[in-house]
Write an enzyme that holds these catalytic residues in place. Structure first.
Site, PDB file in Angstrom:
ATOM      1  N   HIS A 120       6.137   1.723   2.436  1.00 55.31           N
ATOM      2  CA  HIS A 120       6.824   2.736   1.841  1.00 55.31           C
ATOM      3  C   HIS A 120       5.773   3.922   1.704  1.00 55.31           C
ATOM      4  O   HIS A 120       6.264   5.041   1.669  1.00 55.31           O
ATOM      5  CB  HIS A 120       7.436   2.529   0.403  1.00 55.31           C
ATOM      6  CG  HIS A 120       6.495   2.384  -0.664  1.00 55.31           C
ATOM      7  ND1 HIS A 120       6.140   0.995  -0.916  1.00 55.31           N
ATOM      8  CD2 HIS A 120       5.904   2.907  -1.372  1.00 55.31           C
ATOM      9  CE1 HIS A 120       5.203   1.045  -2.182  1.00 55.31           C
ATOM     10  NE2 HIS A 120       5.088   2.445  -2.382  1.00 55.31           N
ATOM     11  N   ASP A 150       7.082  -5.093   2.861  1.00 51.72           N
ATOM     12  CA  ASP A 150       6.358  -3.743   2.567  1.00 51.72           C
ATOM     13  C   ASP A 150       4.809  -3.704   2.689  1.00 51.72           C
ATOM     14  O   ASP A 150       4.211  -3.311   2.033  1.00 51.72           O
ATOM     15  CB  ASP A 150       6.753  -3.526   0.935  1.00 51.72           C
ATOM     16  CG  ASP A 150       6.346  -1.907   0.713  1.00 51.72           C
ATOM     17  OD1 ASP A 150       6.510  -1.261   1.638  1.00 51.72           O
ATOM     18  OD2 ASP A 150       6.255  -1.776  -0.549  1.00 51.72           O
ATOM     19  N   SER A 224      -0.008   2.236  -5.058  1.00 54.02           N
ATOM     20  CA  SER A 224       0.656   1.456  -4.039  1.00 54.02           C
ATOM     21  C   SER A 224      -0.315   1.379  -2.838  1.00 54.02           C
ATOM     22  O   SER A 224      -0.649   2.119  -2.290  1.00 54.02           O
ATOM     23  CB  SER A 224       2.011   2.108  -3.723  1.00 54.02           C
ATOM     24  OG  SER A 224       2.863   1.968  -4.756  1.00 54.02           O
TER      25      SER A 224
END
Length: 465
Positions: A120, A150, A224
């Protein structure tokens, strides 16, 4: 004379009485004071070296990690028409420019510039920029990505060897163990927060069960793709998600275990996509009414509700009703733990599965098989690769068999038919089917054409809006 004698006798008695009284009185008073001055005994607990070493370990782990964590900037192209274009027309179709659409962190995993981050973070990018902890910047290219886990792999080109982190063994991580979350969220320098592992094999979705490491180390959106390391500085996870209403840290953060991330990276490098090894069993949602009625929500392990035909589990002898307790000696308490462990394996690998069957503990050597089914979400179909029997029955070796269809197809009787093409693009296996289906949304076709073969070998073509 008698009076004198009596007088001295009385005087002696009085003196003796006073003396004895003083002696007894002093003894009692001294005793009382002594009791009040008795000191209680306290036990001193010496601090173990581990308490001081924790701080030292944090410092050491941070020093090993911060230079291997980078800032990743996602640039995307935007196009449109300016006010001038609207008023006077445009000969070049409007304007196009590139904007910063988002950013995150990444972890260098090799000295030649391979970097792992989240899918993402790099999604829909036209350009990626990577900034190291020393503020040097590089353009990055995408090697591959997997949306389900992911995890994405990107690469920068540099003449210098880069500091990097080696993957640790996330299976050996323990609940309660200290960990550090390291990210580079604001393109400043790497930041470090500390916490403990709160849970393992945590799943955030019932529809798509996964296996995350949960930690209370503070992880905010810009972190992230950053590193989760233990106090030795070993990379045990890639930070990926936050559980909160605001999107910012409120006490629960999640990381993809390093064993899964490492396998995804290796698959992307070798095969271009993730290779999934499966047992060939399905289970029952533990929160469903049927599972609760059977008491399956109370068991520790994975209940086998169904065994797929011609799967490794069937060939090994696993049966419906078995409860999987361990895989390769690793305790399996729930389905997400099983998914997490098998996610680090490939088709063809063998695992030892321990099951509880009517109170007896049995072990089976199971060869993991290739994923045979896939859900084509854009089409509302579930398809599987052809078995040898299917190839004989349909007299062809390519195509996929439709095993389930959504209610929108209820009048077409699609179950059991072969899907051999989508919009005239040939389908050889489930990988082709998944790719063709995923491309439908991007191409925004006005219609979708499915080419099918029924059980009698007759070809048919169906058009859908």
């Amino acid at each position: 004379m008698k009076k004198v004698t009596l007088f001295f006798t009385s005087l002696f008695s009085a003196v003796l009485a006073v003396f004895l009284y003083a002696q007894f009185s002093n003894t009692e008073t001294s005793s009382a004071v002594t009791e009040r001055n008795v000191q209680p005994i306290f036990q001193n607990v010496n601090l173990t070296k581990s308490s001081s070493e924790v701080v030292s370990d944090f410092t050491s782990a941070a020093e090993k990690t911060i230079n291997a964590v980078v800032h990743v900037t996602n640039f995307q192209e935007r196009s449109g028409f300016s006010l001038f274009d609207f008023m006077y027309g445009s000969q070049n179709g409007g304007y196009q420019n590139e904007i910063e659409a988002g950013s995150g962190s990444g972890v260098i995993i090799s000295p030649d510039g391979y970097i792992v981050t989240n899918t993402h973070v790099i999604k829909n990018s036209s350009n990626l920029n990577v900034t190291l902890n020393n503020k040097k910047s590089y353009k990055a290219s995408v090697v591959g990505s997997d949306a389900e886990f992911d995890i994405a792999l990107i690469k920068i080109e540099t003449q210098d060897d880069l500091p990097f982190l080696a993957f640790g063994n996330s299976d050996s991580a323990q609940i309660g163990e200290w960990v550090l979350a390291v990210g580079n969220p604001f393109n400043l320098t790497s930041t470090v927060t500390a916490g403990i592992i709160s849970a393992k094999a945590r799943s955030l979705s019932e529809r798509n069960p996964q296996s995350f490491i949960q930690t209370d180390a503070a992880i905010n959106p810009g972190n992230s793709g950053g590193a989760l390391v233990n106090t030795n500085g070993d990379l045990i996870g890639i930070n990926t998600a936050i559980s909160s209403r605001t999107g910012s840290y409120v006490g629960y953060s999640f990381a993809v275990p390093s064993n899964i991330a490492k396998k995804v990276v290796e698959d992307l490098l070798e095969y271009g996509k993730v290779q999934k090894g499966i047992l060939g069993i399905s289970t029952m949602n533990e929160n469903s009414s049927e599972a609760i009625e059977l008491g399956l929500d109370q068991i520790e392990g994975v209940y086998v509700a169904n065994v797929s035909e011609d799967s490794g589990a069937e060939r090994a002898g696993i049966k419906e009703g078995d409860v999987i307790k361990k895989v390769n000696g690793v305790k399996i308490g729930k389905f997400s733990a099983l998914v997490g462990y098998l996610s680090s394996k490939r088709p063809g690998e063998k695992v030892k599965v321990a099951v509880d069957r009517d109170g007896a503990l049995l072990e089976f050597d199971v060869e993991l098989s290739k994923l045979m089914t896939v859900d084509l979400r854009n089409l509302g179909l579930r398809v599987k690769d052809l078995t040898e029997d299917d190839q004989k029955n349909y007299k062809r070796k390519t195509g996929v068999k439709i095993v389930a269809a959504s209610q929108s197809y209820r009048n077409y009787n699609l179950e059991g038919k072969l899907l051999i093409a989508i919009n005239d693009n040939e389908i050889k296996d489930i990988n082709d089917a998944e790719e063709r289906s995923n491309n439908l949304r991007r191409n925004k076709n006005y219609y979708t054409a499915l080419t099918l073969i029924d059980q009698n070998g007759e070809k048919e073509r169906i058009l859908f809006d």
